[in-house]
Design a protein around this motif. Structure first.
Motif, PDB file in Angstrom:
ATOM      1  N   ILE A   1      62.432 -74.893  28.191  1.00 28.63           N
ATOM      2  CA  ILE A   1      62.445 -73.540  27.608  1.00 28.63           C
ATOM      3  C   ILE A   1      62.075 -72.518  28.677  1.00 28.63           C
ATOM      4  CG2 ILE A   1      61.224 -72.003  26.006  1.00 28.63           C
ATOM      5  CD1 ILE A   1      61.129 -74.432  24.046  1.00 28.63           C
ATOM      6  N   LEU A   2      61.020 -72.787  29.423  1.00 27.20           N
ATOM      7  CA  LEU A   2      60.597 -71.861  30.479  1.00 27.20           C
ATOM      8  C   LEU A   2      61.664 -71.736  31.564  1.00 27.20           C
ATOM      9  CD1 LEU A   2      56.849 -72.921  30.909  1.00 27.20           C
ATOM     10  CD2 LEU A   2      57.757 -70.929  29.674  1.00 27.20           C
ATOM     11  N   ASP A   3      62.252 -72.845  31.950  1.00 20.48           N
ATOM     12  CA  ASP A   3      63.252 -72.850  33.015  1.00 20.48           C
ATOM     13  C   ASP A   3      64.499 -72.054  32.612  1.00 20.48           C
ATOM     14  OD1 ASP A   3      63.881 -73.652  35.644  1.00 20.48           O
ATOM     15  OD2 ASP A   3      65.063 -75.339  34.904  1.00 20.48           O
ATOM     16  N   ARG A   4      64.898 -72.164  31.357  1.00 21.49           N
ATOM     17  CA  ARG A   4      66.090 -71.446  30.887  1.00 21.49           C
ATOM     18  C   ARG A   4      65.911 -69.927  30.894  1.00 21.49           C
ATOM     19  NH1 ARG A   4      66.394 -75.693  26.987  1.00 21.49           N
ATOM     20  NH2 ARG A   4      65.481 -74.299  25.421  1.00 21.49           N
ATOM     21  N   THR A   5      64.675 -69.455  30.925  1.00 20.34           N
ATOM     22  CA  THR A   5      64.461 -68.005  30.948  1.00 20.34           C
ATOM     23  C   THR A   5      64.892 -67.404  32.278  1.00 20.34           C
ATOM     24  OG1 THR A   5      62.207 -68.074  31.846  1.00 20.34           O
ATOM     25  CG2 THR A   5      62.444 -68.215  29.424  1.00 20.34           C
ATOM     26  N   LYS A   6      64.944 -68.221  33.322  1.00 18.95           N
ATOM     27  CA  LYS A   6      65.264 -67.766  34.685  1.00 18.95           C
ATOM     28  C   LYS A   6      64.264 -66.703  35.156  1.00 18.95           C
ATOM     29  CE  LYS A   6      68.799 -70.451  34.970  1.00 18.95           C
ATOM     30  NZ  LYS A   6      68.543 -71.763  35.503  1.00 18.95           N
ATOM     31  N   ALA A   7      63.086 -66.714  34.560  1.00 17.85           N
ATOM     32  CA  ALA A   7      62.032 -65.757  34.925  1.00 17.85           C
ATOM     33  C   ALA A   7      61.044 -66.415  35.886  1.00 17.85           C
ATOM     34  CB  ALA A   7      61.307 -65.289  33.660  1.00 17.85           C
ATOM     35  N   THR A   8      60.110 -65.645  36.333  1.00 20.55           N
ATOM     36  CA  THR A   8      59.035 -66.153  37.182  1.00 20.55           C
ATOM     37  C   THR A   8      58.012 -66.785  36.251  1.00 20.55           C
ATOM     38  OG1 THR A   8      59.447 -64.364  38.735  1.00 20.55           O
ATOM     39  CG2 THR A   8      57.349 -65.502  38.943  1.00 20.55           C
ATOM     40  N   THR A   9      58.099 -68.108  36.100  1.00 19.38           N
ATOM     41  CA  THR A   9      57.248 -68.806  35.146  1.00 19.38           C
ATOM     42  C   THR A   9      56.522 -69.968  35.799  1.00 19.38           C
ATOM     43  OG1 THR A   9      59.064 -70.232  34.437  1.00 19.38           O
ATOM     44  CG2 THR A   9      58.711 -68.222  33.162  1.00 19.38           C
ATOM     45  N   ALA A  10      55.411 -70.322  35.187  1.00 20.39           N
ATOM     46  CA  ALA A  10      54.638 -71.474  35.636  1.00 20.39           C
ATOM     47  C   ALA A  10      53.974 -72.098  34.423  1.00 20.39           C
ATOM     48  CB  ALA A  10      53.588 -71.052  36.654  1.00 20.39           C
ATOM     49  N   LEU A  11      53.682 -73.370  34.530  1.00 19.51           N
ATOM     50  CA  LEU A  11      53.006 -74.089  33.462  1.00 19.51           C
ATOM     51  C   LEU A  11      51.828 -74.830  34.066  1.00 19.51           C
ATOM     52  CD1 LEU A  11      54.284 -76.019  30.516  1.00 19.51           C
ATOM     53  CD2 LEU A  11      53.119 -77.375  32.241  1.00 19.51           C
ATOM     54  N   PHE A  12      50.712 -74.777  33.393  1.00 21.15           N
ATOM     55  CA  PHE A  12      49.521 -75.544  33.763  1.00 21.15           C
ATOM     56  C   PHE A  12      49.196 -76.429  32.576  1.00 21.15           C
ATOM     57  CE2 PHE A  12      45.049 -76.481  33.794  1.00 21.15           C
ATOM     58  CZ  PHE A  12      44.745 -76.673  35.126  1.00 21.15           C
ATOM     59  N   TYR A  13      49.083 -77.734  32.803  1.00 21.20           N
ATOM     60  CA  TYR A  13      48.744 -78.669  31.730  1.00 21.20           C
ATOM     61  C   TYR A  13      47.530 -79.476  32.141  1.00 21.20           C
ATOM     62  CZ  TYR A  13      48.556 -82.664  28.684  1.00 21.20           C
ATOM     63  OH  TYR A  13      48.103 -83.603  27.811  1.00 21.20           O
ATOM     64  N   SER A  14      46.600 -79.589  31.212  1.00 25.16           N
ATOM     65  CA  SER A  14      45.449 -80.459  31.410  1.00 25.16           C
ATOM     66  C   SER A  14      45.030 -81.017  30.067  1.00 25.16           C
ATOM     67  CB  SER A  14      44.282 -79.683  32.027  1.00 25.16           C
ATOM     68  OG  SER A  14      43.149 -80.524  32.139  1.00 25.16           O
ATOM     69  N   SER A  15      44.696 -82.282  30.065  1.00 23.58           N
ATOM     70  CA  SER A  15      44.097 -82.876  28.885  1.00 23.58           C
ATOM     71  C   SER A  15      42.637 -82.435  28.824  1.00 23.58           C
ATOM     72  CB  SER A  15      44.186 -84.396  29.014  1.00 23.58           C
ATOM     73  OG  SER A  15      43.716 -85.028  27.852  1.00 23.58           O
ATOM     74  N   ASP A  16      42.056 -82.447  27.646  1.00 25.37           N
ATOM     75  CA  ASP A  16      40.657 -82.021  27.532  1.00 25.37           C
ATOM     76  C   ASP A  16      39.676 -83.148  27.826  1.00 25.37           C
ATOM     77  OD1 ASP A  16      41.393 -83.293  25.156  1.00 25.37           O
ATOM     78  OD2 ASP A  16      40.201 -81.988  23.878  1.00 25.37           O
ATOM     79  N   HIS A  17      40.100 -84.384  27.692  1.00 22.89           N
ATOM     80  CA  HIS A  17      39.238 -85.530  27.979  1.00 22.89           C
ATOM     81  C   HIS A  17      40.084 -86.785  27.997  1.00 22.89           C
ATOM     82  CE1 HIS A  17      39.585 -86.766  23.799  1.00 22.89           C
ATOM     83  NE2 HIS A  17      39.320 -85.507  23.466  1.00 22.89           N
ATOM     84  N   GLY A  18      39.507 -87.829  28.533  1.00 24.09           N
ATOM     85  CA  GLY A  18      40.131 -89.140  28.472  1.00 24.09           C
ATOM     86  C   GLY A  18      39.606 -89.879  27.252  1.00 24.09           C
ATOM     87  N   GLU A  19      39.908 -91.147  27.185  1.00 24.17           N
ATOM     88  CA  GLU A  19      39.591 -91.908  25.985  1.00 24.17           C
ATOM     89  C   GLU A  19      39.194 -93.328  26.364  1.00 24.17           C
ATOM     90  OE1 GLU A  19      39.539 -90.334  23.128  1.00 24.17           O
ATOM     91  OE2 GLU A  19      40.914 -91.197  21.680  1.00 24.17           O
ATOM     92  N   ASP A  20      38.150 -93.824  25.731  1.00 25.91           N
ATOM     93  CA  ASP A  20      37.812 -95.245  25.833  1.00 25.91           C
ATOM     94  C   ASP A  20      38.641 -95.996  24.808  1.00 25.91           C
ATOM     95  OD1 ASP A  20      35.682 -95.561  27.814  1.00 25.91           O
ATOM     96  OD2 ASP A  20      34.455 -94.340  26.471  1.00 25.91           O
ATOM     97  N   LEU A  21      39.280 -97.067  25.262  1.00 26.51           N
ATOM     98  CA  LEU A  21      40.133 -97.866  24.383  1.00 26.51           C
ATOM     99  C   LEU A  21      39.733 -99.339  24.469  1.00 26.51           C
ATOM    100  CD1 LEU A  21      43.494 -96.105  25.290  1.00 26.51           C
ATOM    101  CD2 LEU A  21      42.330 -96.011  23.082  1.00 26.51           C
ATOM    102  N   LEU A  22      38.438 -99.582  24.257  1.00 27.88           N
ATOM    103  CA  LEU A  22      37.913-100.946  24.347  1.00 27.88           C
ATOM    104  C   LEU A  22      38.277-101.548  25.706  1.00 27.88           C
ATOM    105  CD1 LEU A  22      39.076-102.052  20.756  1.00 27.88           C
ATOM    106  CD2 LEU A  22      36.822-101.162  21.388  1.00 27.88           C
ATOM    107  N   ASP A  23      38.143-100.740  26.752  1.00 27.24           N
ATOM    108  CA  ASP A  23      38.660-101.083  28.075  1.00 27.24           C
ATOM    109  C   ASP A  23      37.865-102.136  28.832  1.00 27.24           C
ATOM    110  OD1 ASP A  23      40.859 -99.036  28.334  1.00 27.24           O
ATOM    111  OD2 ASP A  23      39.147 -97.732  27.903  1.00 27.24           O
TER     112      ASP A  23
END
Length: 184
Positions: free
Chosen positions: A77-99
């Motif tokens: 969606i951002l790329d199709r705008t052909k605008a000056t765009t950026a995305l920052f993604y971060s998870s808020d935490h990890g997870e213990d899965l009986l590791d």
């Protein structure tokens, strides 16, 4: 959320700063993705038991696949705008899965584990962004692997958006040459 994002982009004028908050990979994992994203099977564990670990992992992995698909669509969606765009993604935490032998599950424990603290983060830049801010894109690449903490999120997003405030600290921005290694 994607149709709303597209509609907002289509109808807004001027510069935009959009925050999308998803529920992602939170338990009960099976409730976080549609059935067509049941890629890893079986994925129907509803009780947290060691004997259900593989089903829990499968469901968790399905949430990751669904999140990946969602982010891919946001980028499109951002790329199709052909605008000056950026995305920052971060998870808020990890997870213990009986590791490990502690058999811990979920997150937010008084003594966080490696699994809770090691989280994904990435940035995406449109071609126009790369042309407009080549040093920021280069700094992001150069800063890959630098130990950081989540307090870099605020400063990185400010810097990516070229927002000026006295609260900005370039030593905490992943797109800045002044980024400093942080104690974790």
């Amino acid at each position: 959320m994607l149709p709303l994002l597209q509609s907002f982009i289509n109808t807004a004028t001027g510069n935009l700063f959009i925050v999308l908050h998803t529920y992602g990979s939170h338990f009960n994992y099976r409730e976080r993705y549609p059935s067509n994203f049941s890629l890893f099977m079986p994925d129907d564990a509803c009780k947290i038991r060691n004997e259900n670990r593989q089903m829990l992992l499968n469901a968790y992995d399905n949430t990751v696949a669904y999140t990946d698909d969602f982010l891919s669509k946001v980028i499109s969606i951002l790329d199709r705008t052909k605008a000056t765009t950026a995305l920052f993604y971060s998870s808020d935490h990890g997870e213990d899965l009986l590791d490990d032998n502690r058999k811990r599950f979920l997150h937010s424990s008084p003594s966080p584990t490696y699994y809770q603290l090691k989280i994904p983060l990435f940035m995406w830049f449109s071609e126009k962004y790369k042309d407009a801010f080549p040093s920021k894109v280069k700094n992001a690449a150069n800063n890959h692997g630098v130990p950081i903490t989540t307090n870099t999120v605020f400063h990185t997003v400010l810097d990516m958006a070229s927002l000026n405030t006295t609260d900005f600290d370039p030593r905490l921005s992943l797109v800045n040459s002044e980024l400093r290694k942080q104690h974790r």
